[in-house]
Design a protein around this motif. Structure first.
Motif, mmCIF file in Angstrom:
data_model
loop_
_atom_site.group_PDB
_atom_site.id
_atom_site.type_symbol
_atom_site.label_atom_id
_atom_site.label_comp_id
_atom_site.label_asym_id
_atom_site.label_seq_id
_atom_site.Cartn_x
_atom_site.Cartn_y
_atom_site.Cartn_z
ATOM 1 N N HIS B 21 0.821 -1.215 0.000
ATOM 2 C CA HIS B 21 0.000 0.000 0.000
ATOM 3 C C HIS B 21 0.853 1.262 0.000
ATOM 4 O O HIS B 21 0.484 2.259 -0.612
ATOM 5 C CB HIS B 21 -0.986 -0.053 1.159
ATOM 6 N N GLU B 25 1.246 3.890 -3.535
ATOM 7 C CA GLU B 25 1.006 5.337 -3.464
ATOM 8 C C GLU B 25 2.265 6.115 -3.841
ATOM 9 O O GLU B 25 2.196 7.124 -4.548
ATOM 10 C CB GLU B 25 0.560 5.741 -2.051
ATOM 11 N N LEU B 68 -5.688 11.263 2.422
ATOM 12 C CA LEU B 68 -4.843 10.827 1.312
ATOM 13 C C LEU B 68 -5.536 11.098 -0.017
ATOM 14 O O LEU B 68 -4.923 11.566 -0.986
ATOM 15 C CB LEU B 68 -4.561 9.335 1.524
ATOM 16 N N ASP B 69 -6.829 10.871 -0.033
ATOM 17 C CA ASP B 69 -7.588 11.125 -1.247
ATOM 18 C C ASP B 69 -7.569 12.618 -1.607
ATOM 19 O O ASP B 69 -7.389 12.984 -2.766
ATOM 20 C CB ASP B 69 -9.035 10.658 -1.058
ATOM 21 N N GLY B 73 -4.065 10.940 -3.559
ATOM 22 C CA GLY B 73 -3.660 9.534 -3.475
ATOM 23 C C GLY B 73 -4.707 8.614 -4.086
ATOM 24 O O GLY B 73 -5.769 9.051 -4.524
ATOM 25 N N GLU B 74 -4.403 7.314 -4.092
ATOM 26 C CA GLU B 74 -5.232 6.367 -4.838
ATOM 27 C C GLU B 74 -6.128 5.496 -3.958
ATOM 28 O O GLU B 74 -7.157 5.009 -4.389
ATOM 29 C CB GLU B 74 -4.326 5.479 -5.697
ATOM 30 N N ALA B 387 -0.181 3.541 3.340
ATOM 31 C CA ALA B 387 -0.507 4.291 2.130
ATOM 32 C C ALA B 387 -0.250 5.785 2.324
ATOM 33 O O ALA B 387 0.326 6.450 1.453
ATOM 34 C CB ALA B 387 -1.969 4.050 1.756
ATOM 35 N N LEU B 391 2.385 8.002 0.110
ATOM 36 C CA LEU B 391 2.039 9.186 -0.674
ATOM 37 C C LEU B 391 2.966 10.355 -0.320
ATOM 38 O O LEU B 391 3.494 11.035 -1.206
ATOM 39 C CB LEU B 391 0.577 9.564 -0.415
#
Lengths: 455, 632
Positions: B21, B25, B68-69, B73-74, B387, B391
């Motif tokens: 993870h 990222e 993160l989004d 991020g993914e 994650a 990132l």
């Protein structure tokens, strides 16, 4: 640490027998060398902490004869190399000496910078440094004792205890947020409410003691009111003229007025704007009712003066009516004239405590002192194991109290427990700032900025 | 053989070691920012693998994913594609602790991420074991694989998860493998040590998986997904991701389960001493829970599907390293699991990771320029924590290569900031798990406003495209306008008003009042007052939610902002990298040693190091101030 050399007049700027200019910092000896002259010796050759007689000079001009002491780091107040020039105490001489020292390369010390350096060099900790300041300013035995006890850590202990109690609650709430399966908040508000009340109560107790503690330590801001021509000014003159009353004149800070201090044993009254009272009656009227009212609002104690030879006027009754709920004492000033006012009658009419005094003989002053002691709970304050008199500590305690009261609001509004933690943390932080367990950028500068110059 | 291979050389911008993870990222961020990126994995088939729990999000971890989004991020977009159930947790509690969690179809999650990686320009996947990092004069120059292929890179990002010298154990069984029986990475640890990097040995664990056909669901409580979906990604709307959801199941251990565990506890390598140290406190094994809470007669177990493609089920809450026979016996005491067949045994895993205090807040090593580390290799636990770090490491590697200012997120801005600050500042003796309580300013750091907090940062970095930025600005504007409008709506003592108030047991009005003041009443909110507000514009649910929270908790939010201001003062006092702590003087010895060793980034961070007191911070502050004046 790379530090520069600081200098200041360490004693008061008034006519006195001796006045000291203190120079501190690495290189203090070199700078002092340039402005001193000791027969047959250089300054650096002097045995540390031994006095030498010499002259202080500015260039070739001799300014004063002085006793000169060199203290080598770390054996000085600041923990740095220090030179003291003990001169004759005239303000002009001291100013010239200081100027010469500054010309030789020292920098004028900021207020409190000596103690700040002592703190930074590990000679004092934060609470000790503050206690030093309070000791210097102590005007009563009570203030001195309190500062000494705080030097011994009495404040820290109590505050740490309160902080631990608050932390226990936030820790529990946060643990329950993280692990709701094993730590339940069911019924928590009910168990928390009495604990919160207890913690708040403890802070409030410290605070209530602290207000009166400060009054006992530093004196009570007092205003004398009354109609024109009732003898306020003569009362004041008489009071301050008494042998037992020590008078000090301090130039006012915010307004161009004079504040005078009246001592009744260890009860100290700061009488505001006495300069105004000493003016003629005409000019008092010029000051106007508005200003008098403003003064009354700002004061902690009001002494309302009546002329014993005149009966109570409508104006007196109105004025006194406005003072309801305030700390006010009615003084009936005896005069040589026939007395028409009766103490009990005035007391009944106004609902206030009435004391008959004689400015001339000092009669009744003991009763005034007792009344003040009673009103401000000085007996209880003296018996309290811990009284917080430091203004900074008080302000932070008040912040803590306000935060705790907001927690109570959140609790009563049935907000989720997480909201309690915001203000609990605030209270925790405020208390931490008192003992220096929380870091804040400006804290150190703020504290030492309040020190008097040269200490 | 290696000598031949050493002729092979590839140049790239960034080499990412690991495709979990964090690695995904990191690699995506770098490639999306236009850098030639190579990503190494020991198995291409295990990209974005979920070797433990089959879900994303949960308390405070959900915050990380939404943050993160917002940064570009993914993980949020990927779980929105691969979820099979979604819930907002803690809805009954304050909005600061609402947390989004989605069950994932593990295979789909992995596959969707792989598709995204494979469709990203500049990104290349390479199945190889990175064996060495190449360091010259304190600068990382690349990676060498086990076969000797050299990859020259301007930045290398370690995302090695639990693979470094990994060992899995249960009972007497001990195997040198990574999670899920995958190959462990046996060489890189030595190379890291040779370059002066301090490693720790951590451990974590996972529960058994069971065959769904052998479970009696009638003895358990069904846990359905929410009817109203909240997507993880701010770029999705609820209707975009709507799908039928599957259920999870709640059951409990009992006294009999605990008796079996207690009687066999000596056979757990964790308790027998075969594994040293402690496991994660906040994701404890069932053995730990039974020992730690001896008075508890039962512990929750959630039975969660591993995906739609399989009938394997995950027993959440029962991670263990007890021997196989004990695992069988204890599982069979649980209602509904009496006849459960184990598909995979529970196990504990030990692995090497970095002491993350060697990292800057950008996740670059303090001593080796160009080398970054993210995820479980930094001693964290959890997909989301990994994650988020991936990132940040990826973004910072890219920014550095482009010669731009680094991205440093502080504790008052995001859970991500708390995570990284905790990792790089505090001593960790166990895998670090994100938790609500770790965020001091959690009322400001809500999952619902993650986009408002962080989209501008993502935009500055270059991971937020124009369309998304426009949408963001519109939303922000709509919130501000509506808050302003509501402040000016006044209500009189009309019958309609009083009747509505009466209905909610709210004090009746004696005189006029603003809508704002009414919203603040505990028993009311923005939505409940809609009938009294005919002028109210038609706004999307996420805007209405922000309006409600910002007005309702305005006092608390304001006070927390004040706390943040205090915090920022020390945080903004940066400590020059070339500071000579010996010159400061007056620092206590312990503080001096800690400061010299960890070289904090700011005065704020210095104060959070255990052993550095507020007085030490004050000394340091005075010293820095003096230096600043000298240099003026």
């Amino acid at each position: 640490m790379q530090t520069d050399v600081i200098a200041a007049i360490a004693t008061g700027l008034s006519q006195s027998g001796v006045g000291i200019v203190r120079i501190s910092g690495p290189g203090a000896v070199d700078i002092a060398e340039k402005v001193t002259e000791i027969r047959g010796k250089t300054l650096s050759a002097l045995a540390p902490r031994h006095m030498a007689l010499g002259f202080v000079k500015d260039g070739n001009e001799r300014l004063d004869e002085a006793l000169i002491v060199v203290m080598k780091a770390p054996h000085s107040y600041t923990g740095e190399d220090t030179v003291e020039l003990q001169c004759h105490g005239g303000p002009l001489v001291l100013k010239r000496v200081l100027e010469a020292v500054l010309k030789a390369g020292a920098r004028l010390a900021e207020p409190g910078e000596y103690t700040k350096r002592a703190f930074l060099n590990g000679r004092l900790d934060l609470s000790e440094a503050e206690a030093v300041m309070d000791l210097i300013r102590a005007e009563t035995d009570f203030a001195r004792e309190t500062a000494l006890s705080q030097l011994g850590g009495s404040v820290s202990e109590r505050i740490r205890h309160l902080r631990a109690e608050i932390l226990e609650e936030t820790a529990f709430i946060e643990a329950a947020l993280d692990d709701p399966e094993h730590i339940s908040l069911d019924g928590y508000p009910e168990t928390f409410a009495p604990k919160l009340a207890k913690i708040t109560q403890e802070v409030q107790t410290l605070l209530s003691g602290s207000e009166n503690g400060r009054r006992l330590a530093e004196g009570i801001n007092t205003v004398i009111l009354g109609r024109p021509n009732v003898g306020k000014s003569s009362l004041l003159n008489a009071l301050l003229g008494e042998e037992r009353a020590i008078v000090t004149a301090i130039p006012g800070t915010t307004r161009d007025t004079i504040e005078e201090t009246l001592r009744l044993g260890d009860v100290v009254l700061h009488l505001a704007d006495t300069a105004g009272l000493r003016e003629t009656a005409d000019e008092i009227e010029k000051i106007g009712v508005a200003l008098a009212e403003k003064k009354a609002r700002e004061s902690e104690l009001i002494l309302y003066v009546l002329d014993g030879s005149e009966s109570l006027t409508k104006e007196d009754e109105d004025e006194l009516g406005q003072l309801a709920g305030r700390q006010a004492i009615v003084l009936i000033n005896k005069s040589d004239l026939e007395q028409v006012l009766d103490e009990e009658e005035v007391a009944k009419k106004t609902g206030m405590e009435v004391i008959r005094i004689s400015a001339r003989t000092g009669e009744g002053l003991e009763r005034v002192k007792e009344a003040v002691e009673r009103r401000f709970l000085f007996k209880e304050v003296r018996q309290q194991p811990l009284v917080i008199t430091n203004v900074r500590h008080q302000a932070l305690l008040r912040e803590a109290e306000e935060a705790l009261l907001r927690v109570k609001d959140s609790l009563e509004a049935s907000l989720p427990e997480d909201f309690f933690t915001i203000d609990l943390n605030e209270a925790y932080r405020s208390l931490g700032l008192i003992i220096g367990e929380e870091a804040e950028e400006d804290l150190i500068n703020e504290i030492f900025g309040k020190f008097c110059l040269g200490k | 053989m290696r000598e031949f291979a050493e002729k092979l050389l590839t140049e790239c911008d960034v080499a990412v070691i690991g495709a979990g993870h964090a690695g995904c990222e990191a690699a995506l961020a770098c490639a999306r920012l236009g850098l030639e990126t190579v990503m190494f994995t020991v198995s291409v088939d295990s990209i974005a693998l979920m070797p433990c729990n089959p879900n994303v999000g949960g308390t405070s971890k959900g915050h990380l994913v939404r943050e993160l989004d917002a940064l570009g991020g993914e993980m949020g977009r990927n779980i929105d594609k691969a979820f099979i159930q979604s819930r907002m947790l803690n809805e009954s509690k304050g909005s600061a602790v609402h947390s989004l969690r989605a069950q994932a179809d593990k295979r789909e999650y992995s596959q969707r991420m792989r598709e995204t990686l494979e469709h990203t320009p500049h990104l290349y996947i390479k199945q190889a074991e990175a064996a060495e990092i190449l360091v010259e004069d304190g600068v990382c120059r690349g990676v060498k694989t086990l076969s000797g292929w050299t990859y020259q890179a301007k930045a290398v990002i370690l995302c090695t998860g639990t693979y470094l010298k990994a060992r899995c154990v249960y009972g007497e069984v001990s195997e040198q493998t990574g999670p899920n029986g995958l190959k462990a990475a046996m060489h890189l640890s030595d190379s890291l040590r040779e370059n002066g990097i301090e490693l720790l040995r951590f451990k974590t664990g996972t529960p058994a998986r069971i065959d769904g056909r052998t479970v009696d669901f009638s003895k358990m409580t069904e846990q359905k997904g929410d009817d109203t979906l909240v997507p993880f990604s701010f770029s999705n709307k609820a209707e975009d991701i709507a799908k039928p959801q599957i259920s999870c199941w709640l059951t409990y251990t009992n006294e009999e389960t605990h008796r079996i565990i207690r009687e066999n506890i000596g056979r757990s390598p964790l308790f027998s001493g075969a594994i040293k140290g402690t496991g994660p406190r906040y994701c404890p094994s069932i053995e730990d829970k039974v020992v730690k809470f001896p008075d508890k007669t039962r512990h929750q177990l959630f039975i969660e599907p591993e995906g739609l493609y399989t009938n394997e089920l995950y027993i959440s809450g029962m991670s263990s390293s007890l021997p196989e026979d004990v695992q069988h016996a204890m599982i069979h005491t649980v209602p509904g699991l009496e006849h459960a067949e184990i598909v995979r045994n529970a196990y504990a895993i030990m692995y090497d990771c970095l002491d993350p205090r060697q990292l800057r807040p950008t996740l670059e090593l303090k001593d080796i320029r160009g080398l970054y580390s993210a995820g479980q290799s930094n001693g964290s636990s959890g997909y989301e924590e990994a994650a988020a770090q991936g990132l940040v490491a990826g973004i910072n590697a890219a920014l550095k290569i482009r010669g731009e200012e680094p991205l440093i997120i502080d504790r008052s801005e995001a859970y991500i900031g708390v995570l990284i600050d905790d990792l790089t500042t505090k001593e960790n003796t166990e895998p670090y798990r994100m938790m609500t309580s770790r965020a001091e300013y959690r009322l400001l750091l809500r999952q619902d406003n993650a986009d408002l907090r962080l989209t501008p940062l993502g935009r500055r970095v270059g991971l937020i495209d124009d369309a998304r930025w426009e949408k963001f600005l519109e939303k922000k504007d709509a919130i501000e306008r509506e808050i302003e409008r509501v402040k000016h709506v006044t209500l009189g003592t009309s019958e309609k008003v009083q009747k509505l108030l009466e209905g909610y047991d709210s004090t009746l009005l004696k005189s006029g009042i603003t809508m704002e003041e009414l919203i603040r009443r505990p028993e009311l909110d923005y939505e409940k007052l809609a009938p009294l507000d005919p002028e109210r514009p038609d706004l999307p649910a996420d805007v209405r939610e922000q309006v409600n929270i910002e007005i309702k908790y305005e006092g608390y939010i304001r006070r927390q902002r004040q706390q943040v201001e205090h915090f920022k003062k020390l945080e903004s006092r940066l400590i020059p990298e070339d500071i000579d702590y010996d010159e400061v003087g007056s620092l206590r010895i312990e503080a001096l040693q800690k400061l010299k060793r960890f070289r904090p980034h700011s005065l704020g961070q210095a104060g959070r190091i255990a052993g550095v007191s507020p007085a030490d911070v004050a000394m340091l502050n005075v010293y820095l101030e003096q230096k600043r004046r000298e240099n003026k």
